[in-house]
Structures are given as C-alpha cells and as structure tokens.
Design an enzyme around this catalytic site. Structure first.
Site, short mmCIF file in Angstrom:
data_model
loop_
_atom_site.label_atom_id
_atom_site.label_comp_id
_atom_site.label_asym_id
_atom_site.label_seq_id
_atom_site.Cartn_x
_atom_site.Cartn_y
_atom_site.Cartn_z
CG HIS A 244 69.91 30.20 6.58
ND1 HIS A 244 71.04 29.61 7.08
CD2 HIS A 244 69.95 31.47 7.05
CE1 HIS A 244 71.72 30.45 7.83
NE2 HIS A 244 71.05 31.60 7.81
CG ASP B 86 69.69 35.18 7.63
OD1 ASP B 86 68.62 34.61 7.88
OD2 ASP B 86 70.82 34.82 8.08
CB SER C 247 71.68 33.89 17.58
OG SER C 247 71.78 34.78 16.51
#
Lengths: 625, 383
Positions: free
Chosen positions: A375, A369, A330
């Site tokens: 999220h 995810d 990330s």
C-alpha cells in the site's frame, strides 16, 4: 283312578306338605333377608364408596389446551399464528382391537408410515387415561366426510378441530422463530410433574428459535373442564369449565420487510445477515440462507422431507447467524486499531512502509498483504483501515501483543455469546494466551499476534457477534445485548447494557471516520457500495479464508471448488453521524467483501433508512430446497 | 273315600260366596294375585322406560308382550287341573322332542342354539319345559303314595335330568338350572325324606373336589373362577357386575330419582334393560324402591303358597308349590346376581326385564296357579 291313589292318606300328605311349605317359607324368608342385607350393605353402608365411583365413572376431567401466543414483527405483521386443523386421534381405552381399527383407518385415509410409528410410540408411553392420541393431522374435508360415514365402525376414534401453529411467512423467519413440533418422548422425559400438568391436552412444544426460548410465555396455562361421558367416552355435556389462559403474544424488533430485503439481497448465495438497532440492541433482521419451511415441522415432518433438508450440502437447517463461526477477517481491524490508539501503541501520525509483505524480526517467514504490491511507503492507521492494509496491522499486532487486543475485543463482545434471546448460540473465539494454553496446549507465539490483528488465525465470530461489535462501535463503546423480542404480552422489555467502554472521543472519531473512508473515501474498499447514498455509512469489508493457502502458492479461485472459495464479509452502520442501524453480512464463498457482502448491507441500509423495499410482498416459499 | 267325597266335606265349600268371589270363580281368576302381578308389571314398565333410554316404543312393545302374557294366563286359567294332569305326558314328551330338534337343526345366535324357526317366528322350546317339567313331575308323583319311594325318586330324577341336560347342551345354564329346580322342588314338597336330601347334598359336596381336580380343563376352571369372581375380568364379564354394583350402591337410600340415574342413562350398564334392570331401579329409586319390589314379590310368593296349601289334590298342590318356588328362584338368582352375590347366569328379573317369552311363560304359570285356586270352588258348584 290308580291303585296307589286309592290308599292315599290325604291327611298325612297334607300335613307333610304343610310342613314342607313352612320349611320352604323359612328358607325363602332367610334368603330374602340375605338379599335385603346385601342391598342395604351396597346402598347404605357402602353408599359413599359407590357414589364416588359412580362420579368417577361419568365425570372426566379434560384438559383444555391454551391458545399459543402469537408472534408479530415490529409493524404488527403476523409471523406465527394458529390455524384450525382437523386431527384424527384414537382413545386407546375405547378401542377393542387396535390393529383392526388402525387397519380400517388406513383404508379410509392416507396415513404415512412416520405418523404411524409416532402413534405407536405414543401408544407405548404412559398417558392420562382416555386421552386422545393423535394419528393423522390436517385431514381434508373429504377425509373428514369419509370418517364420518364410517363412524359406527370406529369405536374410540375421534376427529377433533385443533389449533395448529402456522408460519405465514414460511421460510423467511425459520431460523428466528424456529418451530414447534410434537412433544417427543425426550421432551416428556425431562418434564417435571408441573410441566406434565401444563402440557396436558397440548400436543406441541417449541423446539428451536424463539418458539423454544419463549416457550413458557407462549404456552399459556392449561384450563380444564369436567365433562360427563357415557361408557363409550362420548362427551354428553360439559359440567363446568375453567378457561385456559392463552399464551402471551410476542412482538419482535424484527421488520419483516427488512428481513425480506436482506434475503433478496443475498440472492442465491449462502450466508447470513444481522441488522441491529443501535439505540436499543433490537434485532431488526436476522437472516440465514438458505432457509426452510418451518410449517413442515409443526405436525411432524415426513421422513423424506427431513432427509432432504438434513442431507442438503447447503445446510438449510443450520442457523448461520447464530451458529456459524467464521474467521472475522478484516472486519475486526477497526477494533484492533482502536486498541492501538487507546493503548498508545500507535498515534495518528504513525506510519509504516508496506512493501506487500511483513517479516517478524528474526524470522524468515513472510506475512503477505492481500495486495501483492503493498500500500505504499507511508501508511497510517486511517489508510490501513480504509484500504484494509494487512502489513500495518501485522506491525500493530506485533507491537501491541495479544493481551491488549484480546481485552479490547472482549469489550466489543468478541469471544463470548451475545446472549441474544434465542437458543443454541455459539460463542466464537477471540483468543488469548490462556485460551491457547487451555485449548491447544501451546504457548502464544509472536506470529499469532499477527494473525489475530487481521482477524485470522484462531479468531472466529458469529454474524450476531459481528453485528454486536459493529453496533458497539457505532454507539461508541456502549455494548447492548441484542434482543429479538421487543414486547412480551404487551410488556416492553428493557434495553440491556452489557458494558460502556472508556475510550477517548477523539479515538472514536478517528476510527469511525476511517470506517466512513472505507465507504466514501476515494480508495475505500467498499466505495462502490456507498455510491449514491444520501447518508454516510461507516463500514469495513473482510475476507475469510476457508482453505489455508500454502505458503508461497498463488490463490486461484478457478482451481478451487466453489465451496472452498473465501467468505465475503462486511460490517457497517449508518448514518455515520447518528448511527441507527448496524449490519453484519457474511456471504459464504462470496470471495469479495466489497463486491458481494457490502452491496447486501447497502440494500438493508436503504430499506431501513429510506424505506426502499425491493419486494412489495416479502412472502417467499420458493427457497426451500 | 274318594277325593270327591273328601272335598264335599270341606266346611266352607260352596257356602257364603261373596259377589267378588263368584266373579273370580266364573273367570277362574285370583284377583289378589292378578293385582299383585299388575303392580309389579306396572312398576317394571316405569323402570324400563328409564332403562331403555326413555323410549316410548320399547314400553309399547313390552306392554304388548304383557297383554299377550295376560291372555296366555287367562287361557291357562281356564284349563282345569285334572285336564292338565292328563295332558302332562304329551306336553313333556313333545317338549323333549323339540329340545332334541333344537340341538339338531336349531337357529344359532351368539354361540348358542336355543331357537326353532316356525314360519318366520322364533320359538324357544326350553321355555315350554319350564312349565312342562314341573307339570310332568307333579302328575307323576301326585298319583303315587307320598312320600315317594326310592324307585319313584329315581324316575323323577330321570324326568328332570333329560330336559335339564338337553338345555345345558344349548348351552343355557340359567334356564337349565331353573328347569331342574322346578322339577326337583316337587320332590321336596312331595315329602322326600330328609335322609335322601342330606345324602344327595353330601354326595354333591364330595364330588366337587374330584370334579374340579380331574374332570375339568384349565380353561373351564378359569371360567368357573370368573363366574364367582367377576372383578377379576373387569373389562369382560366383570364389567357388568362392577357397573351394576356401582349403580346400586350410588343409588343410596332413596335413589337419584327417576330418569336421573347416571350409570344407567350414560350407558354404563350394558344390559340395563334386560337382566340388569334392577340395577337401574336400585340407582334411581334407591333401597326404598328395591324393598318395594321385593315386597311385591314376597306377597306374590305368599299368595302362591296359600293357593298351594288350599289346593284340592296332590297334583295341584305340588304344581302350585313348584310354580311359586320357581318364581322365587327366578327372583332370588336375578336380584342376587346383579348385586354380585351370585355368579352371573342369564336369568331375567321376573315380570320386569324386557323380553317377551319369559313373561308369557311366567304368566301362563300364574294362570295355572289361578286355575288351581278356583278349581275347588268349581267342583263345589257342580253339585
């Protein structure tokens, strides 16, 4: 009186005798003339030849090795200096019976097998006649005394004081400085005539790291002296001398206190830390742990020591910050996000719904995810960065495509060497269609876009690249070449600007603001690491899979061997509003970028920006396996 | 007529002797020869000081040896030639006996047996033979009708061969050759017919090839080759020769100056103080220095030959000529060998090389020469 004598004819005898004396005189005169002719020939006719030969006999040109340049950190602390060391060496031409001499020497001093082998190696190869071949380094006072007592038995054996490289900080800078080692046969083989000249009298050469990269500057220029020797090679006096030119000193950007801070912050983890000066590209810290003591290599490492270093599972010799290629995870999300904004694939208002998975149109495969529950229903780019939402990026990657992601990443230095000034750097991979076709022989699949967008799949980066990427982000597109060395021989090295990106200020503001949110936002992944900081940090955590988790299976760290756990990553810079330092951290098998990698970076920021150094004396030494 | 009568008839005998000559006669010395010998010895000490690394103690020792040698010379000078002639068989026989003893129970050093130990002293019997052999041969031939007949020639050859072969066995080729030549040259001066000389010469030449081909081992051949081509073995036997030639050649016309010879001062000449001392001289004093030394030698030889020519009987003549010629051989072999002209055999430079016994023997020989030189006058004075 005998019968015979009575009848002697004395006159005749005297006549015969006279004639014989005359004959003899003529012969003797002729022979004396031959002698005179001989000496005339030697001393007058061929005088010049013999005079030359006589000079060659007694006058030897000896190389005088230069002193190797010193290496300092930015505060003038010595990282590499030269210390006198006593070396036992042998002049082959002076030794009648090499076997007997070596045998005797082994009785007097301890000579490891490896040194002996190296010595015999060197004995085989061509050297300048009468050049001393080192047999044993670092003699103790007692050994010197023992050799001195036996000097009369040791024709052709010398004990010389030499300056030998010493690394006072031991393993703290091992991967940065590298080390010098004995000039090997392989080194000699690639020497040209000129180099051969320059290294005469010098026994060591930079093998790795800065020692190797700046070899030419550190070495200096060899001097020479004409010495008068006797037939046994003992130097009687120096006739004339050309002083060597000492090597140039290096001053690094590195700060040894910052380096020590980073090492202690890594604790017992394996990993790497790179800190860059955002304004200059100077490398403030470059850590690869575990490390090793470079002093072991200087005069030839013992076989046992080398085996223990080389066979350690922790790979202490491996330079993780320069050669370790890790999936960036990330940590590349801000770059990909900026690409999305710049290419107007997304805008600031754009949101997606994140149920915890993503599915490409017309494909059954689920892209998960990291957060199983997702999220939420409305995730925008800022939230995607702050919370490191994968699904947003899957969607962004799918819509943007590889070309834009690749082209943008390249401008941050991904996929190519940073050209930092130490050797053996690896380039990492920032894939493109072309790359995949060339390397894998496959076309680019839509799924590849998704993996690339979250820094997985084919993407690999070195900590040095990640640091450069972060510094480029901090300085808003001004990509500088990282540099270890600030000054060579007092001469400042210029800042090298590799690229300046043209991206709208608002887009920079947006992304950097999102990275600040990672650290300081309520839901920022690394908020615990920024707690209590009186300056703003912009950062991004990351996690890199070491083992691919098979589709649909649970990730269970307990079940995995410790070495197969995820790598923890963090990149960041501070202060966010006036960036000075950019840091990349990777902790191998650290699992959590926020929990393990980000705190390391925080300590480095505190040290650099606030002068908080956890260690008073950064000398280590206990970390060598 | 007896040779006493013959002597009396010599015109200058006993007449018009100057004071100097009277002194010479009383002391049985030849001042001219003595002066030349002292000059060479003094020159030698100067060179030796340099060759010995400027050590005073070496000079003192050599000076002491020279004083002993002077005493030996003075003593032998007092022995009248006819006494010497009568003693010849005893000296010769005793010397040969000692040589046999050396081979049986001699003291070895460096692979050679050359010494006998007598009460802590070391004594080299081959040195005795350097004088005993020519004295014996001269005594033997001097009593025969000259030129010698074949029978006497053959016996002389045996007289020479016995000590020469015993010395070769030690092994000491250099001394053996000197002893042999000192004996053989007596034959030549005695008027040995040229026919014998040429025959012997041809015979030697003819035997060289078969001897080389069938009579020697490969290693012996190799050794001989090295002898003649020292450069081949440049770190072993050739080292000395290469270094001495370099020393001599680099000395040039006038030399590098006393104590300035780099070859010798820096230990490049391993035997600079003994057999190779002329290389030191050649380096430091140049061609001029060498010529000076050779000149002194030539004068000594000339004086010796003059004494031989003036000698009163065959024995004295032959002995004086032999001693003089042997001195020349010494000189020629050493000077030639150090300059690479001749193979290296261990022959010292007469009166200059360091070493006691050789100097004592040489000076004893010159004492005999002086005894011969003054003998005639003594006979005259007896009248």
């Amino acid at each position: 009186m005998s019968e015979a004598q009575r009848f002697k004819d004395h006159h005749r005898e005297a006549r015969v005798f006279l004639s014989r004396v005359i004959t003899t005189s003529v012969i003797m005169a002729a022979l004396v003339a031959v002698l005179v002719a001989r000496y005339y020939s030697l001393q007058v006719t061929h005088h010049q030849d013999y005079a030359t030969r006589s000079d060659r006999n007694r006058v030897h040109v000896q190389p005088v090795p230069p002193t190797r340049g010193l290496i300092y950190d930015r505060n003038g602390e010595l990282l590499a200096d030269n210390r006198p060391s006593y070396t036992l060496s042998v002049i082959r031409e002076r030794v009648n019976d090499m076997t007997a001499t070596v045998e005797l020497l082994r009785e007097l001093v301890d000579i490891p097998q490896s040194d002996l082998e190296k010595f015999y190696d060197q004995l085989q190869q061509w050297r300048r006649p009468f050049e001393a071949i080192p047999l044993r380094y670092r003699l103790t006072e007692e050994e010197i005394a023992r050799l001195a007592v036996n000097e009369y038995r040791l024709e052709g054996v010398e004990v010389n004081a030499q300056l030998v490289r010493h690394y006072p900080k031991s393993d703290l800078f091992a991967h940065v400085l590298g080390y010098v080692g004995r000039i090997s046969q392989a080194d000699l083989a690639r020497f040209d005539e000129d180099q051969y000249q320059r290294y005469s009298g010098t026994h060591s050469i930079g093998k790795t790291g800065l020692e190797s990269e700046y070899e030419a500057q550190l070495l200096g220029e060899v001097g020479s002296q004409n010495v008068e020797t006797n037939a046994r090679g003992r130097v009687l006096r120096v006739l004339d001398r050309t002083d060597p030119k000492p090597g140039e000193d290096l001053q690094l950007h590195l700060d040894s206190r910052l380096q020590a801070t980073a090492v202690s912050a890594l604790d017992d983890y394996r990993g790497a830390v790179v800190a860059l000066d955002v304004k200059t590209g100077g490398v403030l810290a470059a850590v690869s742990m575990p490390s090793f003591d470079p002093n072991l290599f200087v005069t030839g490492i013992s076989f046992r020591d080398y085996r223990s270093l080389n066979q350690s599972l922790d790979l202490p010799l491996f330079n993780r910050f320069l050669q370790g290629q890790y999936p960036p995870g990330s940590t590349t999300k801000p770059v990909v996000g900026l690409a999305g904004l710049h290419h107007e694939v997304v805008d600031r208002e754009h949101t997606i719904r994140d149920p915890g998975w993503y599915r490409l149109p017309g494909d059954d495969r689920l892209y998960r995810d990291w957060k199983r529950t997702g999220h939420g229903p409305k995730v925008d780019l800022e939230q995607a960065v702050v919370e490191s939402c994968d699904v947003y990026y899957y969607d962004l990657g799918h819509r943007m495509g590889v070309d834009s992601i690749h082209e943008f990443g390249v401008q941050f230095g991904l996929g190519s060497r940073t050209e930092v000034d130490i050797p053996s750097e690896r380039s990492g991979i920032w894939p493109s269609r072309e790359w995949k076709r060339n390397q894998r022989g496959l076309p680019w699949f839509p799924g590849d876009n998704l993996n690339l967008a979250i820094g997985q799949g084919y993407a690999l980066a070195t900590p040095m690249q990640l640091a450069q990427m972060t510094a480029t982000m901090a300085s808003r597109g001004r990509r500088l070449r990282p540099q270890m060395v600030a000054k060579v021989g007092g001469q400042e090295r210029p800042v090298i600007e590799e690229a300046q990106m043209e991206v709208a200020e608002e887009d920079w503001d947006y992304i950097i603001n999102a990275m600040v949110g990672v650290m300081h936002g309520e839901r920022g992944t690394a908020r615990r690491s920024a707690y209590g900081a009186d300056y703003k940090i912009a950062g991004k955590t990351g996690t890199a899979q070491v083992v691919a988790i098979p589709q649909g299976e649970e990730y269970d760290s307990e079940a995995l061997e410790e070495r197969q756990r995820d790598h923890a990553l963090f990149v960041g810079f501070a202060p966010a509003d006036d960036p000075q330092i950019a840091v990349a951290v990777i902790v191998e098998n650290g699992e959590s970028g926020s929990g393990v990698a980000a705190p390391v970076a925080r300590k480095v920021f505190d040290a650099y920006l606030r002068g908080i150094y956890p260690l008073a004396d950064p000398v280590l030494g206990a970390r060598t396996p | 007529m007896s040779h006493q009568d013959f002597l009396r008839r010599l015109p200058e005998a006993g007449q018009g002797l100057r004071r100097r000559d009277r002194l010479q006669q009383r002391l049985h010395l030849d001042f001219t020869l003595l002066l030349l010998l002292l000059a060479v010895a003094a020159y030698g000490l100067v060179v030796l000081y340099s060759a010995n690394g400027q050590s005073m103690s070496g000079i003192q020792r050599q000076g002491a040896y020279f004083l002993v040698a002077l005493v030996a010379m003075f003593v032998t000078a007092q022995v009248p030639p006819h006494l010497l002639r009568r003693l010849a068989p005893w000296m010769y026989g005793g010397g040969v006996l000692l040589l046999v003893l050396v081979l049986v129970l001699g003291i070895g050093a460096m692979g050679a047996q050359r010494w006998l130990g007598i009460g802590g002293f070391r004594f080299q019997p081959s040195e005795v033979m350097k004088l005993a052999t020519p004295i014996m041969v001269s005594a033997y031939l001097g009593q025969r009708l000259l030129p010698p007949r074949l029978k006497h020639v053959l016996l002389t050859l045996i007289l020479v061969a016995v000590p020469a072969l015993l010395i070769v066995r030690q092994p000491d080729l250099g001394t053996s050759l000197l002893v042999a030549s000192s004996g053989l040259v007596v034959l030549f001066f005695a008027g040995l017919s040229w026919r014998y000389i040429v025959t012997a010469f041809v015979a030697v030449l003819a035997s060289i090839w078969p001897l080389w081909k069938f009579g020697m081992h490969e290693y012996q051949r190799q050794r001989v080759l090295t002898l003649f081509n020292p450069e081949q073995d440049s770190l072993g036997a050739g080292w000395n020769i290469i270094q001495s030639k370099t020393a001599i050649g680099s000395g040039g016309y006038s030399g590098k100056g006393w104590l300035q010879g780099t070859q010798s001062q820096l230990d490049f000449l391993p035997e600079g103080h003994t057999d190779f001392i002329i290389a030191v001289l050649g380096e430091e004093f140049g061609l001029m220095g060498v010529l000076l030394l050779l000149g002194l030698y030539v004068l000594i030889i000339a004086r010796g030959l003059l004494i031989a020519l003036r000698a009163q009987d065959s024995f004295s003549r032959l002995l004086a000529a032999s001693i003089t010629f042997t001195f020349f051989v010494y000189m020629f072999v050493n000077v030639g060998m150090v300059s690479g002209l001749l193979p290296v055999v261990g022959v010292p430079l007469p009166l200059v090389s360091q070493g006691g016994t050789a100097i004592v023997t040489l000076m004893a020989g010159f004492g005999i020469l002086m005894s011969i030189a003054t003998e005639r006058r003594r006979v005259t004075r007896q009248e």
